[in-house]
Structure formats: structure tokens, C-alpha cells
Design an enzyme around this catalytic site. Structure first.
Site, PDB file in Angstrom:
ATOM      1  N   ASP A 133      -2.716  -4.622   4.254  1.00 37.32           N
ATOM      2  CA  ASP A 133      -2.699  -6.003   4.727  1.00 37.32           C
ATOM      3  C   ASP A 133      -3.665  -6.178   5.912  1.00 37.32           C
ATOM      4  OD1 ASP A 133      -1.682  -8.624   4.739  1.00 37.32           O
ATOM      5  OD2 ASP A 133      -0.104  -8.131   6.182  1.00 37.32           O
ATOM      6  N   HIS A 134      -4.344  -7.307   5.979  1.00 41.42           N
ATOM      7  CA  HIS A 134      -5.161  -7.702   7.148  1.00 41.42           C
ATOM      8  C   HIS A 134      -5.977  -6.579   7.761  1.00 41.42           C
ATOM      9  CE1 HIS A 134      -3.894 -11.818   7.620  1.00 41.42           C
ATOM     10  NE2 HIS A 134      -2.646 -11.445   7.412  1.00 41.42           N
ATOM     11  N   SER A 191       6.655 -10.658   6.390  1.00 43.20           N
ATOM     12  CA  SER A 191       6.681  -9.512   7.297  1.00 43.20           C
ATOM     13  C   SER A 191       7.756  -9.667   8.378  1.00 43.20           C
ATOM     14  CB  SER A 191       5.297  -9.345   7.943  1.00 43.20           C
ATOM     15  OG  SER A 191       5.333  -8.323   8.905  1.00 43.20           O
ATOM     16  N   GLU A 242      -9.890 -13.355   3.074  1.00 40.47           N
ATOM     17  CA  GLU A 242      -9.312 -14.510   3.789  1.00 40.47           C
ATOM     18  C   GLU A 242     -10.396 -15.440   4.300  1.00 40.47           C
ATOM     19  OE1 GLU A 242      -6.195 -13.723   6.706  1.00 40.47           O
ATOM     20  OE2 GLU A 242      -7.000 -15.284   8.030  1.00 40.47           O
ATOM     21  N   GLY A 287       2.265 -15.734   5.948  1.00 37.72           N
ATOM     22  CA  GLY A 287       3.215 -16.413   6.833  1.00 37.72           C
ATOM     23  C   GLY A 287       4.458 -16.905   6.114  1.00 37.72           C
ATOM     24  N   ASN A 337       3.349 -13.488   1.231  1.00 37.86           N
ATOM     25  CA  ASN A 337       3.536 -12.388   2.187  1.00 37.86           C
ATOM     26  C   ASN A 337       4.720 -12.643   3.120  1.00 37.86           C
ATOM     27  OD1 ASN A 337       1.145 -11.517   1.122  1.00 37.86           O
ATOM     28  ND2 ASN A 337       0.021 -11.492   3.047  1.00 37.86           N
ATOM     29  N   THR A 370       7.572 -15.922   6.349  1.00 38.83           N
ATOM     30  CA  THR A 370       8.810 -16.005   7.143  1.00 38.83           C
ATOM     31  C   THR A 370       9.030 -17.422   7.664  1.00 38.83           C
ATOM     32  OG1 THR A 370       8.619 -13.713   7.862  1.00 38.83           O
ATOM     33  CG2 THR A 370       9.979 -15.167   9.243  1.00 38.83           C
TER      34      THR A 370
END
Ligand code: 13P
Length: 284
Positions: free
Chosen positions: A82-83, A230, A134, A207, A228, A209
Site C-alpha cells: 500500500d502507498h 486500515s 494514485e 479511506g 481500503n 474507515t
């Protein structure tokens, strides 16, 4: 073992009106919890690893641990980086066995983002590994990346980015943010729908959550096929520990504590997987 193909999995999800959850795990109990939730619901998932997690364990040890965990189930469990802002680290994960990597150069000028993401895509393709890219600013804090609010993605630039990079999954900034939402979220559903309808590249939502059931359902109906999550797992883990200790202040058996955290993460992952399969299904 042959790599699992992220683009194929996401394309299948899009076609069938659901999204695959990509859950950031950070140790053995969290990976085990996510795999067991996927197994109980017979649904594919991604075990997603941040750069920080890769650096803590080292790629070999982390891969070995996750690989053991995924043997607990027959459902597809993909490993995704990720990222990643460091192209060299993305290459190490590709070489070690990750199924897909996200290269995040969204903070750099567009031409640089396109050029380096495209280079990683070429490197990964030789090994059958998929790449996510991204565009725009997904604000909030994700491990060591802390982005202030900034420009979201737009359709025309997205097409230029997709054409220039050849990526397999696309994370456009559509108004979501990493971490806990502190104000109302305004999402660009139209961009998700337009990209899903006019391109073959699956759309990824970061994002996860704190988004509502309605927001998830609408994003999925517009074609989003990877979501996603987290922060929710981190909260579940720590709250699981806190609650257990509150009820058992004299407990010094790490296995019991560990199991409480694992159970809490398993329930949180399962809860998201269920929300990513809206009952109505289908596209709008
Ligand atoms: P949250 O921490 O807000 O769930 O975001 C996760 C994410 O997008 C990871 O890339």
C-alpha cells in the site's frame, strides 16, 4: 506459486456488483484475523501492507508470515503493498512475491508520477504483478504519509494518467480521506461512475474507515471494486486489548490478550466484507 491477479479479481467484483476489501494488517494476529473473516464469508480479500510494516518485519519475514496465514483458506487472499513512495522498495516486494503493489507518487508533478508509475508497471508486468497508481490528494494520515487537503482527481487528467502508465487499478482522489473523518464527507460519485463505465481499469477507494453503509453501497453501485480499510483495524485491535484488560486487570497470559485483539479485528473485517456486498448488487 503463480501470482494472483489483482485486475482479474477486481474486474470480477465490478461485474458482479461487489467490492473486494483491502485490509491493512500489521502483525500475525491481524493477518490471521483477516484471513479467517474472509474464509468464514467465502470472499476474496487483500492483505495490504504499509511501507512501515514491510520495514518493521523485512519483506522476507512478512511475506513468509502472510503466506502461512493464507494457507488457512481456499479463498483468494492477495498480498498488496500500500502507498509505496519508494520505487526501489516496490521492486523488492515485487521480487519477494507480493501479488500487487501501489506506487503512490501523487505528491509529485503529474509527468513524474506518470513516468515512474509507468516504469514500475513495466517492471512488475514481467513478473505477473499488478500495479495500482494514485492521482490527486487523498488527505489524512496513512502511516508516514500525511497529506493536507488538496486537489481531487478529475476525469480528463485521469484518462491521461491511465493512458501514460498502463496501471491495473486506479485510486483517484474522490473526497475520501485516511484516518477518522472529522467532518462531513463529500464524494465525487460521478467520477467513480464515469471512470468505471468508460475505462477497463478498476477504481479503488481509499479511506474506507468511517464511511457509511449508504456511501459504500453507492460507491460500489458506481463501479468501485476495491475498498481500503486500515484505521478501523487498528482501533479494533487496541480496543479489543483494552476491553479485555478492563475485564481482566490481573491477566498476564499474552495468548488471551492476543486472542482478544484477534477476535476484535476478525469481527471488524467481517463486518466490512458484508457491507461490501450490497444486497441490491448491480450498477446504477
Ligand atoms: P483508512 O485508514 O481511513 O481506513 O484508509 C485506509 C487506506 O486507504 C489505506 O490505503
Amino acid at each position: 506459486m503463480a501470482r494472483l491477479n489483482l485486475k482479474e479479481q477486481l474486474t470480477d467484483a465490478k461485474r458482479n456488483g461487489y467490492a473486494i476489501g483491502a485490509f491493512n494488517i500489521f502483525d500475525c494476529p491481524s493477518a490471521r484475523a483477516a484471513v479467517d473473516a474472509a474464509d468464514s464469508l467465502k470472499t476474496p480479500i487483500l492483505l495490504q501492507t504499509s511501507v512501515g510494516t514491510v520495514k518493521k518485519f523485512g519483506p522476507e519475514e512478512l511475506f513468509g508470515m502472510m503466506d502461512l496465514m493464507r494457507k488457512r483458506t481456499a479463498v483468494p487472499v492477495l498480498f498488496h503493498l500500500d502507498h509505496c513512495t519508494e520505487p526501489e522498495l516496490a521492486k523488492v516486494c515485487i521480487d519477494t512475491g507480493w501479488d500487487s503493489v501501489m506506487i503512490d507518487l501523487s505528491a509529485r508533478p503529474l509527468d513524474e508520477n506518470i513516468r515512474i508509475t509507468g516504469e514500475i508497471k513495466k517492471y512488475a508486468a514481467v513478473k505477473g504483478v499488478c500495479v495500482e497508481g494514485e492521482l490527486g490528494v487523498i488527505s489524512g494520515v496513512e502511516e508516514e504519509i500525511n497529506a493536507e487537503e488538496g486537489e481531487l482527481a478529475d476525469y480528463e487528467t485521469s484518462l491521461v494518467f491511465l493512458e501514460g502508465t498502463g496501471i491495473d487499478a486506479f485510486a483517484p482522489a474522490v473526497g475520501t480521506a485516511h484516518g477518522v473523518y472529522k467532518k462531513e464527507v463529500k464524494l465525487n460519485y460521478d467520477l467513480v461512475r464515469k471512470l468505471s463505465e468508460t475505462t477497463a481499469v478498476p477504481v479503488v477507494i481509499h479511506g474506507g474507515t468511517g464511511l457509511s453503509d449508504e456511501q459504500f453501497a453507492r460507491l460500489i453501485a458506481c463501479g468501485a471494486s476495491k475498498i481500503n480499510v486500515s484505521t478501523a483495524l487498528k482501533y479494533a485491535y487496541i480496543n479489543g486489548l483494552k476491553e479485555y484488560l478492563h475485564g481482566h486487570p490481573e491477566e498476564y497470559d499474552p495468548i488471551k490478550l492476543n486472542s482478544a485483539a484477534e477476535k476484535s479485528v476478525r469481527e471488524t473485517v467481517a463486518n466490512h466484507i458484508i457491507r461490501f456486498k450490497p444486497k441490491s448488487g448491480g450498477r446504477i
